[in-house]
Design a protein around this motif. Sequence first.
Motif, mmCIF file in Angstrom:
data_model
loop_
_atom_site.group_PDB
_atom_site.id
_atom_site.type_symbol
_atom_site.label_atom_id
_atom_site.label_comp_id
_atom_site.label_asym_id
_atom_site.label_seq_id
_atom_site.Cartn_x
_atom_site.Cartn_y
_atom_site.Cartn_z
ATOM 1 N N LEU B 159 -2.866 -46.287 43.707
ATOM 2 C CA LEU B 159 -3.046 -47.590 43.056
ATOM 3 C C LEU B 159 -1.862 -47.983 42.188
ATOM 4 O O LEU B 159 -1.631 -49.154 41.922
ATOM 5 C CB LEU B 159 -4.318 -47.572 42.206
ATOM 6 N N LYS B 160 -1.106 -46.965 41.737
ATOM 7 C CA LYS B 160 0.030 -47.270 40.855
ATOM 8 C C LYS B 160 1.297 -47.584 41.634
ATOM 9 O O LYS B 160 2.319 -47.948 41.069
ATOM 10 C CB LYS B 160 0.302 -46.081 39.913
ATOM 11 N N GLN B 161 1.215 -47.400 42.953
ATOM 12 C CA GLN B 161 2.407 -47.692 43.762
ATOM 13 C C GLN B 161 2.654 -49.187 43.882
ATOM 14 O O GLN B 161 1.727 -49.994 43.838
ATOM 15 C CB GLN B 161 2.224 -47.122 45.175
ATOM 16 N N ASN B 162 3.915 -49.513 44.098
ATOM 17 C CA ASN B 162 4.264 -50.921 44.259
ATOM 18 C C ASN B 162 3.636 -51.482 45.530
ATOM 19 O O ASN B 162 3.669 -50.856 46.590
ATOM 20 C CB ASN B 162 5.784 -51.052 44.338
ATOM 21 N N ALA B 163 3.061 -52.671 45.403
ATOM 22 C CA ALA B 163 2.362 -53.285 46.526
ATOM 23 C C ALA B 163 3.294 -53.563 47.703
ATOM 24 O O ALA B 163 2.860 -53.634 48.856
ATOM 25 C CB ALA B 163 1.695 -54.586 46.075
ATOM 26 N N LEU B 164 4.575 -53.695 47.417
ATOM 27 C CA LEU B 164 5.510 -53.997 48.496
ATOM 28 C C LEU B 164 5.746 -52.795 49.406
ATOM 29 O O LEU B 164 6.365 -52.922 50.455
ATOM 30 C CB LEU B 164 6.843 -54.485 47.918
ATOM 31 N N SER B 165 5.237 -51.615 49.001
ATOM 32 C CA SER B 165 5.399 -50.451 49.863
ATOM 33 C C SER B 165 4.334 -50.432 50.969
ATOM 34 O O SER B 165 4.404 -49.630 51.885
ATOM 35 C CB SER B 165 5.308 -49.169 49.032
ATOM 36 N N LEU B 166 3.340 -51.310 50.886
ATOM 37 C CA LEU B 166 2.294 -51.358 51.912
ATOM 38 C C LEU B 166 2.801 -52.057 53.173
ATOM 39 O O LEU B 166 3.787 -52.786 53.142
ATOM 40 C CB LEU B 166 1.076 -52.123 51.384
ATOM 41 N N SER B 167 2.095 -51.820 54.293
ATOM 42 C CA SER B 167 2.455 -52.516 55.534
ATOM 43 C C SER B 167 2.023 -53.982 55.435
ATOM 44 O O SER B 167 1.253 -54.349 54.556
ATOM 45 C CB SER B 167 1.756 -51.853 56.711
ATOM 46 N N GLY B 168 2.510 -54.802 56.355
ATOM 47 C CA GLY B 168 2.190 -56.232 56.331
ATOM 48 C C GLY B 168 0.693 -56.507 56.340
ATOM 49 O O GLY B 168 0.182 -57.304 55.559
ATOM 50 N N GLY B 169 -0.024 -55.804 57.223
ATOM 51 C CA GLY B 169 -1.474 -56.005 57.322
ATOM 52 C C GLY B 169 -2.178 -55.582 56.044
ATOM 53 O O GLY B 169 -3.094 -56.263 55.566
ATOM 54 N N GLN B 170 -1.725 -54.449 55.476
ATOM 55 C CA GLN B 170 -2.323 -53.986 54.214
ATOM 56 C C GLN B 170 -2.021 -54.976 53.092
ATOM 57 O O GLN B 170 -2.876 -55.265 52.265
ATOM 58 C CB GLN B 170 -1.767 -52.607 53.858
ATOM 59 N N GLN B 171 -0.799 -55.497 53.098
ATOM 60 C CA GLN B 171 -0.427 -56.483 52.072
ATOM 61 C C GLN B 171 -1.344 -57.698 52.157
ATOM 62 O O GLN B 171 -1.776 -58.235 51.141
ATOM 63 C CB GLN B 171 1.026 -56.922 52.245
ATOM 64 N N GLN B 172 -1.637 -58.135 53.383
ATOM 65 C CA GLN B 172 -2.477 -59.317 53.519
ATOM 66 C C GLN B 172 -3.905 -59.026 53.044
ATOM 67 O O GLN B 172 -4.526 -59.859 52.395
ATOM 68 C CB GLN B 172 -2.453 -59.818 54.978
ATOM 69 N N ARG B 173 -4.401 -57.814 53.359
ATOM 70 C CA ARG B 173 -5.736 -57.473 52.854
ATOM 71 C C ARG B 173 -5.721 -57.342 51.331
ATOM 72 O O ARG B 173 -6.700 -57.655 50.663
ATOM 73 C CB ARG B 173 -6.253 -56.190 53.517
ATOM 74 N N LEU B 174 -4.581 -56.892 50.791
ATOM 75 C CA LEU B 174 -4.451 -56.838 49.331
ATOM 76 C C LEU B 174 -4.526 -58.251 48.752
ATOM 77 O O LEU B 174 -5.162 -58.483 47.721
ATOM 78 C CB LEU B 174 -3.125 -56.174 48.933
ATOM 79 N N CYS B 175 -3.900 -59.204 49.441
ATOM 80 C CA CYS B 175 -3.955 -60.587 48.963
ATOM 81 C C CYS B 175 -5.382 -61.121 49.020
ATOM 82 O O CYS B 175 -5.800 -61.907 48.166
ATOM 83 C CB CYS B 175 -3.027 -61.477 49.794
ATOM 84 N N ILE B 176 -6.140 -60.673 50.029
ATOM 85 C CA ILE B 176 -7.550 -61.075 50.105
ATOM 86 C C ILE B 176 -8.314 -60.436 48.937
ATOM 87 O O ILE B 176 -9.092 -61.104 48.247
ATOM 88 C CB ILE B 176 -8.150 -60.685 51.478
ATOM 89 N N ALA B 177 -8.048 -59.142 48.687
ATOM 90 C CA ALA B 177 -8.697 -58.453 47.564
ATOM 91 C C ALA B 177 -8.372 -59.160 46.247
ATOM 92 O O ALA B 177 -9.232 -59.342 45.384
ATOM 93 C CB ALA B 177 -8.228 -57.002 47.498
ATOM 94 N N ARG B 178 -7.122 -59.567 46.124
ATOM 95 C CA ARG B 178 -6.666 -60.248 44.917
ATOM 96 C C ARG B 178 -7.439 -61.554 44.709
ATOM 97 O O ARG B 178 -7.831 -61.892 43.591
ATOM 98 C CB ARG B 178 -5.173 -60.535 45.110
ATOM 99 N N ALA B 179 -7.673 -62.256 45.824
ATOM 100 C CA ALA B 179 -8.427 -63.513 45.730
ATOM 101 C C ALA B 179 -9.893 -63.235 45.387
ATOM 102 O O ALA B 179 -10.494 -63.939 44.583
ATOM 103 C CB ALA B 179 -8.322 -64.277 47.043
ATOM 104 N N ILE B 180 -10.466 -62.185 46.003
ATOM 105 C CA ILE B 180 -11.878 -61.864 45.782
ATOM 106 C C ILE B 180 -12.135 -61.455 44.331
ATOM 107 O O ILE B 180 -13.192 -61.743 43.768
ATOM 108 C CB ILE B 180 -12.299 -60.706 46.721
ATOM 109 N N ALA B 181 -11.146 -60.777 43.728
ATOM 110 C CA ALA B 181 -11.324 -60.231 42.383
ATOM 111 C C ALA B 181 -11.674 -61.309 41.359
ATOM 112 O O ALA B 181 -12.276 -61.024 40.335
ATOM 113 C CB ALA B 181 -10.065 -59.483 41.949
ATOM 114 N N VAL B 182 -11.306 -62.558 41.625
ATOM 115 C CA VAL B 182 -11.614 -63.643 40.690
ATOM 116 C C VAL B 182 -13.034 -64.173 40.922
ATOM 117 O O VAL B 182 -13.487 -65.062 40.221
ATOM 118 C CB VAL B 182 -10.578 -64.776 40.831
#
Lengths: 296, 278
Positions: B159-182
């Motif tokens: 969790l402490k790793q930089n988000a840019l180290s994730l793959s493209g698909g993981q990054q997009q799911r992270l963006c979905i998680a980021r949206a859901i968190a609100v």
Amino acid sequence: MAVLSTPKSAVELASKGRPLKEHLFRVALLSSLAIALIFLGMLLIYVLEEGWPRLSPTLWENMPSIRRPETAGIQSGIFGTLWIIGLTALMALPTGILAAVYLEEYADRTRWYNKVIELNISNLAAVPSIVYGILGLGIIARWLQFGFTVMTGAITVSLLVLPIVIISAREAIRAVPPSIREGSLALGATQWQTIWRQVLPASIPGIATGSILALSRAIGEAAPFLMLGAATLVRFNPEGVWSSFTVLPLQIYNFISQSREEFHVLAAAAIVILLAILLLMNSVAIWLRNRYQKRW
Amino acid sequence: MTSQPNVTIRGPEVPNTPGSLDPVFTVEDLSVFYGDYEAVRNVDMLIGRREITAMIGPSGCGKSTVLRCFNRMNDLIPGAHIKGKILYHDENLYGDHVDPIEVRRRIGMVFQKPNPFPKAIYDNVAYGPRVNGIKRNMDDLVEEALTKAALWDEVKDKLKQNALSLSGGQQQRLCIARAIAVKPEVILMDEPCSALDPIATTKIEDLMQELRQEYTILIVTHNMQQAARVSDRTAFFTADVDSAGVRHGRLVEFDQTTRIFTKPSDKRTEDYITGRFG
């Protein structure tokens, strides 16, 4: 190249003089670089050689003197320069960065007044520093009656470097991808939250580099201080912002205008110190840039 | 491209009559302008609660423009304004007293290119709640959002790793998680898979089916099969050229996805989905 050797008979693949031009172009590029480096190297060697006899602790432990060049130092110049730079950083950096944030993030570029501001910042960056000296003398020293103090010098130099700080900070802010701003705003962040938490942190490396380079320019300036009439011989360190002062470039200028040879050695030694401070600041800029870039 | 029989169509039983649909958004005669240019004309749509609505059409037909009206992202473009109405439940999204920042809290967005912040994975998810002043236990909130976005198992140890180290698909799911968190009610997706490989795309599509239980989703896509696979309703947009030679996007047909892909009522829709145009 070897791969293309077979079809010689069918298609004409022999060179048509292009490799020669290619080669000449590279030589031209390389020699331009060499000229710059050689002259810089010569300058450094000359100054080091000239100033070597005086590069000892007495140089920064003693105060300047016009009677005893063999023991005279430049301590008041070093401290004066540090005071000016410190105060300039305090005044010019926050102002410049905030101005850059306004221009990049808030200003509506279609408005005429914003266009005028933009154009004039570029113009201001090109104004000769002696003009800022006149401004400092007329407005800050005389009209505001700040006198020939550290404060007057720092305000003048702040005005001088402000356009450079603004321009470099703007470039750093512009380099932050718009997708980062959109991502932040789409989560319900306000514009200020977006700037404070995303845009500014992401542009720190660029802003820091630009700021330090702007301050480096300020360190080397003698002209505005000449204009302000900063005293040529100051035998004490500044005690505060309302103290009178001298700066290294002015001290060097003063030594060089003396007729005795010992002063020229002293001047060369002072130049070495000035260059050392400059190189130190530039290395901090590079270090900051690399350190923050690793996190991306 | 494909002819109709090759298209897999999701066929949930969604009500077709507007009356039986529980609308989150009611779009009435919406036109979007950039300065004087009318980019999209006269759009009428109903967006059903906990449904997936797909917006398809050729490039430049204004589907992304319309999508960006729902969370007022178009406000950020100088000169952009709308005519007509978008009702969010019963409230006019463009009413004088409406704060776009509040709108964006309730209506999240996922962009075409994954755009994680250059920060730790944890901080990416926590960012939305933090800027919105949510003081709940952040660790739980982050875990919950990442779990819902089907990313938790892949990132729980870093969790402490930089988000840019994730793959493209993981990054997009992270963006979905980021949206859901609100905790939004609606998630807008602007071609969320166009930068991803087929496997990552499948994961996002599966995720959308999960999210559909809880959220209303609007997705703009260039991929007709994707629209057919994931959506309940589909809106087909196209661009007309008026007598002065200016292009205007318009909504051609809006119906259940099943009908759009099997019995479209407009010739242009049929041409588009059978690959004769676009």
